[in-house]
Enzyme design. Structure first.
Site, mmCIF file in Angstrom:
data_model
loop_
_atom_site.group_PDB
_atom_site.id
_atom_site.type_symbol
_atom_site.label_atom_id
_atom_site.label_comp_id
_atom_site.label_asym_id
_atom_site.label_seq_id
_atom_site.Cartn_x
_atom_site.Cartn_y
_atom_site.Cartn_z
ATOM 1 N N ARG A 164 42.487 38.400 46.081
ATOM 2 C CA ARG A 164 41.583 38.994 45.084
ATOM 3 C C ARG A 164 42.343 39.959 44.165
ATOM 4 O O ARG A 164 41.809 40.975 43.731
ATOM 5 C CB ARG A 164 40.428 39.751 45.766
ATOM 6 N N SER A 236 30.399 38.876 47.695
ATOM 7 C CA SER A 236 30.996 39.870 48.600
ATOM 8 C C SER A 236 31.118 41.197 47.871
ATOM 9 O O SER A 236 31.734 41.265 46.815
ATOM 10 C CB SER A 236 32.402 39.442 49.020
ATOM 11 N N GLU A 332 35.011 45.142 46.277
ATOM 12 C CA GLU A 332 35.574 44.057 45.467
ATOM 13 C C GLU A 332 34.934 44.100 44.072
ATOM 14 O O GLU A 332 35.529 43.718 43.073
ATOM 15 C CB GLU A 332 35.283 42.712 46.154
#
Ligand code: EPU
Length: 336
Positions: A164, A236, A332
């Site tokens: 990520r 998420s 995130e």
């Protein structure tokens, strides 16, 4: 490409936070983008470039210019016996691109089915699911540099991809706008099915083929993850933390069932969803912000939540995970 003023962002963020942007501009080509970047309003205000708005949490009205790409094309740029290279406009909805590849029998992105967002943002975020990440299929990223209004093409290695992570989230954050992405897809029907019970689930649909992989992943995601069109969320909310193998071994002694993913000889990744679930947060709600009842990693807008309410819930969760497991969860989602 007119500049809109005081635009509601309600439909431009999947969390469904009701805020406004002072200015909002869409452009549909590289040339248009370069012209937009010359506008006085754009030059003199803070810029935020959005994709599908699936990884953003607005805390306030945005007092600058929101840019959004409607560069939408998929072009085959070359092909050989094994592979096909496609250039994809940054504004193509990610899952439309996946559907296109599966339709053509080109392998590589099927495990990334139904991830929300657009292609440009996918290349910033290095989206990932079921053992595949964007970086496995991206060969180049075409951009315009804000400071110079010039075109720059990044190779895969120049993007510095990690979990990520990419250069566009770090030292080049806000400095380049992605206009298109080049992907290498395979014509060989070899699939990545090393993720837990994925293969068993796919076999239930008949045989293992691209179409069935896509359908199975869509079904798994639809079962676990709330549809942002129905209930606001950004997938998420936290990243899965990477911890030292030494600390992981200590935790495993105390919690023998702790799930984990191998990272390296010295590090392990632990699912944040499991940690949050163990702290008893699944299905809980504070004000209008909630924790999804089927996947504790997903925070949801129960209706009319403000960004501040979601952040408050996130902070309470971070506090409990820190107290119980000694691990700091990192969002995130980008707070704006
Ligand atoms: N788990 C729980 N309780 C929960 C949630 C998860 O015990 O409430 C356990 C599961 O049983 C499983 C483990 O945690 O053993 C992992 O759960 P899951 O397979 O759902 O995957 P994840 O690690 O939570 C990651 C990605 C997802 C991606 C899936 C599938 C991150 C931050 N998330 O989630 O990506 O779809 O793997 O590969 O890496 C996203 O980024 O928005 C996203 C949805």
């Amino acid at each position: 490409m007119p500049i809109k003023e005081n635009t509601s962002l309600l439909h431009y963020n999947t969390f469904g936070i009701d805020v406004n942007s002072k200015y909002y501009v869409e452009y549909d080509s590289v040339e248009e983008l370069r012209a937009v970047l010359q506008f006085e309003i754009v030059k003199s205000n803070q810029i935020l470039h959005i994709g599908g708005g699936s990884n953003l949490l607005f805390l306030n009205n945005f007092e600058g210019v929101i840019l959004h790409s409607t560069i939408r094309f998929i072009k085959k740029i070359s092909e050989n016996v094994d592979s096909v290279f496609l250039e994809v406009g940054a504004g193509i909805v990610w899952d439309d691109f996946v559907a296109y590849c599966v339709e053509k029998d080109w392998v590589g992105v099927e495990n990334l089915s139904l991830i929300p967002g657009e292609t440009g943002a996918a290349a910033v975020q290095n989206i990932g699911a079921y053992g595949v990440e964007g970086q496995d299929v991206i060969t180049e990223v075409k951009t315009v540099e804000l400071a110079t209004n010039s075109i720059r093409v990044f190779s895969n290695s120049e993007c510095r991809y990690g979990y990520r992570e990419s250069i566009f989230k770090n030292e080049f954050k806000g400095k380049y706008i992605i206009t298109s992405v080049i992907f290498k897809l395979s014509k060989n029907q070899v699939y990545k099915l090393n993720y837990q019970h994925l293969e068993d689930e796919i076999l239930k649909t008949g045989e293992v083929n691209l179409h069935n992989i896509r359908q199975t992943i869509i079904a798994i995601r639809q079962h676990k993850l709330p549809d942002p069109k129905v209930i606001g969320n950004a997938g998420s909310f936290f990243m899965n933390p990477v911890i030292s193998k030494k600390y992981f071994d200590e935790l495993q002694e105390k919690y023998p069932d702790i799930p984990h993913y191998f990272v390296s000889a010295t590090d392990e990744k632990v699912p944040a969803g499991w940690l949050i679930d163990q702290c008893g947060w699944k299905g809980k709600q504070i004000g209008n912000a909630g924790v999804h009842d089927k996947q504790a990693l997903v925070l949801v807008n129960k209706g009319g939540a403000t960004g501040a309410e979601i952040v408050f819930l996130a902070e309470q969760i971070q506090k409990s995970v820190k107290e119980k497991f000694g691990i700091e969860l990192q969002p995130e989602v980008n707070y704006i």
